[in-house]
Write a protein that holds these residues in place. Structure first.
Motif, mmCIF file in Angstrom:
data_model
loop_
_atom_site.group_PDB
_atom_site.id
_atom_site.type_symbol
_atom_site.label_atom_id
_atom_site.label_comp_id
_atom_site.label_asym_id
_atom_site.label_seq_id
_atom_site.Cartn_x
_atom_site.Cartn_y
_atom_site.Cartn_z
ATOM 1 N N ASN A 9 0.831 -1.192 0.000
ATOM 2 C CA ASN A 9 0.000 0.000 0.000
ATOM 3 C C ASN A 9 0.874 1.254 0.000
ATOM 4 O OD1 ASN A 9 -1.910 2.084 1.513
ATOM 5 N ND2 ASN A 9 -3.196 0.445 0.651
ATOM 6 N N MET A 10 1.952 1.255 0.782
ATOM 7 C CA MET A 10 2.873 2.399 0.801
ATOM 8 C C MET A 10 3.577 2.532 -0.546
ATOM 9 S SD MET A 10 2.372 3.553 3.859
ATOM 10 C CE MET A 10 0.793 2.743 4.039
ATOM 11 N N ILE A 11 4.022 1.411 -1.096
ATOM 12 C CA ILE A 11 4.725 1.435 -2.391
ATOM 13 C C ILE A 11 3.813 2.010 -3.475
ATOM 14 C CG2 ILE A 11 5.652 -0.045 -4.231
ATOM 15 C CD1 ILE A 11 6.877 -1.783 -1.952
ATOM 16 N N GLY A 12 2.547 1.662 -3.435
ATOM 17 C CA GLY A 12 1.604 2.166 -4.433
ATOM 18 C C GLY A 12 1.253 3.636 -4.256
ATOM 19 N N ALA A 13 1.430 4.169 -3.045
ATOM 20 C CA ALA A 13 0.988 5.535 -2.766
ATOM 21 C C ALA A 13 2.104 6.575 -2.711
ATOM 22 C CB ALA A 13 0.221 5.555 -1.442
ATOM 23 N N TRP A 14 3.313 6.159 -2.409
ATOM 24 C CA TRP A 14 4.399 7.124 -2.234
ATOM 25 C C TRP A 14 5.083 7.407 -3.568
ATOM 26 C CZ3 TRP A 14 7.565 5.673 2.771
ATOM 27 C CH2 TRP A 14 6.699 5.669 3.863
ATOM 28 N N PRO A 15 5.375 8.657 -3.857
ATOM 29 C CA PRO A 15 6.007 9.005 -5.140
ATOM 30 C C PRO A 15 7.437 8.471 -5.299
ATOM 31 C CG PRO A 15 5.810 10.950 -3.734
ATOM 32 C CD PRO A 15 5.065 9.839 -3.053
ATOM 33 N N GLU A 16 8.097 8.154 -4.213
ATOM 34 C CA GLU A 16 9.463 7.629 -4.285
ATOM 35 C C GLU A 16 9.556 6.335 -5.100
ATOM 36 O OE1 GLU A 16 9.345 9.946 -0.414
ATOM 37 O OE2 GLU A 16 7.974 8.707 -1.550
ATOM 38 N N PHE A 17 8.447 5.635 -5.224
ATOM 39 C CA PHE A 17 8.461 4.323 -5.862
ATOM 40 C C PHE A 17 7.916 4.332 -7.293
ATOM 41 C CE2 PHE A 17 7.834 3.769 -1.254
ATOM 42 C CZ PHE A 17 9.048 3.173 -0.954
ATOM 43 N N ARG A 18 7.444 5.472 -7.756
ATOM 44 C CA ARG A 18 6.794 5.530 -9.075
ATOM 45 C C ARG A 18 7.725 5.152 -10.221
ATOM 46 N NH1 ARG A 18 3.712 10.581 -7.401
ATOM 47 N NH2 ARG A 18 1.864 9.639 -6.495
ATOM 48 N N ASP A 19 8.974 5.558 -10.151
ATOM 49 C CA ASP A 19 9.906 5.309 -11.255
ATOM 50 C C ASP A 19 10.655 3.986 -11.134
ATOM 51 O OD1 ASP A 19 9.165 7.709 -12.401
ATOM 52 O OD2 ASP A 19 10.762 8.841 -11.399
ATOM 53 N N LEU A 20 10.460 3.272 -10.042
ATOM 54 C CA LEU A 20 11.140 1.994 -9.864
ATOM 55 C C LEU A 20 10.344 0.905 -10.572
ATOM 56 C CD1 LEU A 20 12.151 2.254 -6.104
ATOM 57 C CD2 LEU A 20 13.533 2.799 -8.106
ATOM 58 N N LYS A 21 11.013 0.165 -11.417
ATOM 59 C CA LYS A 21 10.344 -0.880 -12.205
ATOM 60 C C LYS A 21 10.281 -2.219 -11.471
ATOM 61 C CE LYS A 21 10.118 1.892 -15.756
ATOM 62 N NZ LYS A 21 9.083 2.861 -15.657
ATOM 63 N N ASP A 22 11.279 -2.476 -10.654
ATOM 64 C CA ASP A 22 11.409 -3.758 -9.975
ATOM 65 C C ASP A 22 10.765 -3.684 -8.587
ATOM 66 O OD1 ASP A 22 12.192 -6.224 -9.052
ATOM 67 O OD2 ASP A 22 14.323 -5.766 -8.985
ATOM 68 N N ILE A 23 9.801 -4.556 -8.318
ATOM 69 C CA ILE A 23 9.102 -4.538 -7.035
ATOM 70 C C ILE A 23 10.046 -4.856 -5.882
ATOM 71 C CG2 ILE A 23 8.287 -6.927 -7.086
ATOM 72 C CD1 ILE A 23 6.301 -3.878 -5.827
ATOM 73 N N SER A 24 11.047 -5.702 -6.110
ATOM 74 C CA SER A 24 11.985 -6.013 -5.028
ATOM 75 C C SER A 24 12.828 -4.787 -4.679
ATOM 76 C CB SER A 24 12.868 -7.207 -5.386
ATOM 77 O OG SER A 24 13.668 -6.913 -6.499
ATOM 78 N N GLN A 25 13.134 -3.975 -5.675
ATOM 79 C CA GLN A 25 13.868 -2.723 -5.434
ATOM 80 C C GLN A 25 12.997 -1.777 -4.595
ATOM 81 O OE1 GLN A 25 14.839 -0.617 -9.038
ATOM 82 N NE2 GLN A 25 16.531 0.489 -8.082
ATOM 83 N N SER A 26 11.727 -1.727 -4.904
ATOM 84 C CA SER A 26 10.796 -0.894 -4.133
ATOM 85 C C SER A 26 10.695 -1.380 -2.690
ATOM 86 C CB SER A 26 9.407 -0.918 -4.780
ATOM 87 O OG SER A 26 9.442 -0.332 -6.052
ATOM 88 N N ARG A 27 10.603 -2.701 -2.514
ATOM 89 C CA ARG A 27 10.542 -3.252 -1.156
ATOM 90 C C ARG A 27 11.789 -2.898 -0.369
ATOM 91 N NH1 ARG A 27 8.171 -8.181 -3.517
ATOM 92 N NH2 ARG A 27 10.302 -8.952 -3.650
ATOM 93 N N GLU A 28 12.961 -3.057 -0.992
ATOM 94 C CA GLU A 28 14.228 -2.759 -0.310
ATOM 95 C C GLU A 28 14.318 -1.287 0.095
ATOM 96 O OE1 GLU A 28 16.468 -4.949 0.849
ATOM 97 O OE2 GLU A 28 15.064 -6.463 0.085
ATOM 98 N N LEU A 29 13.882 -0.398 -0.785
ATOM 99 C CA LEU A 29 13.903 1.032 -0.470
ATOM 100 C C LEU A 29 12.950 1.338 0.680
ATOM 101 C CD1 LEU A 29 14.797 3.940 -0.957
ATOM 102 C CD2 LEU A 29 13.088 4.075 -2.794
ATOM 103 N N LEU A 30 11.758 0.754 0.658
ATOM 104 C CA LEU A 30 10.793 0.974 1.737
ATOM 105 C C LEU A 30 11.332 0.433 3.058
ATOM 106 C CD1 LEU A 30 8.026 2.002 2.658
ATOM 107 C CD2 LEU A 30 7.091 -0.247 2.050
#
Length: 175
Positions: A9-30
């Motif tokens: 839910n955070m990954i889908g809502a926060w702008p920091e994750f919009r340009d990341l293509k890889d979901i695992s990269q988004s998880r690691e950043l979060l």
């Protein structure tokens, strides 16, 4: 205080994750962002990722950088895990300690369920603001001292307090 955070839910809502293509990269950043937050605030944080369509027969919990990262088991949603955790934790809290559990999600249905169970609900945008505010406070708190900055207690006092203390020191009988 305990924060229960719906990760996707955070990954889908926060702008920091919009340009990341890889979901695992988004998880690691979060994970990194929330670990910094929890480390600075000292709060307990559980980051929950949905394993509903996954292949794991059991929920996995891993301690990463001081926070619990949870992947729910197959056929269990993050929402259901969070609800169960709120119920378990609330059962052990005194009546007026309900503010001690905060759930971060923007899922309207989940917010209503959590609210009725006594936890505080935090929308994703608000959670982002809380994390960013802590990051700003942390940056100011950890700012290195400049060589020309004063280092005595006296130099840190407001001018009026220093003046009053000096008057007291010079008063008759204090020589």
């Amino acid at each position: 205080m305990l924060y229960l955070v719906d990760g996707y839910n955070m990954i889908g809502a926060w702008p920091e994750f919009r340009d990341l293509k890889d979901i695992s990269q988004s998880r690691e950043l979060l994970i990194s962002m929330l670990a910094d937050f929890a480390g600075f605030t000292g709060d307990e944080l559980m980051l929950v990722f949905d394993g509903y369509k996954g292949d794991k027969p059991k929920t996995s919990v891993e301690r990463v950088a001081g926070i619990d990262v949870i992947f729910t088991k197959r056929s269990e949603t993050a929402d259901r895990f969070i609800e169960r955790t709120v119920d378990e934790r609330m059962a052990n809290l005194p009546r007026f300690s309900r503010q001690a559990i905060r759930v971060a999600t923007s899922d309207a249905t989940e917010q209503n369920v959590i609210f009725t169970r006594g936890a505080v609900r935090i929308p994703a945008k608000e959670m982002r603001a809380i994390v960013r505010s802590a990051k700003s406070a942390q940056a100011g708190h950890n700012r290195p001292q400049k060589a020309d900055q004063v280092k005595t207690i006296e130099d840190r006092l407001p001018e009026d307090v220093r003046r009053r203390l000096e008057e007291m020191r010079r008063a008759p009988g204090n020589e």
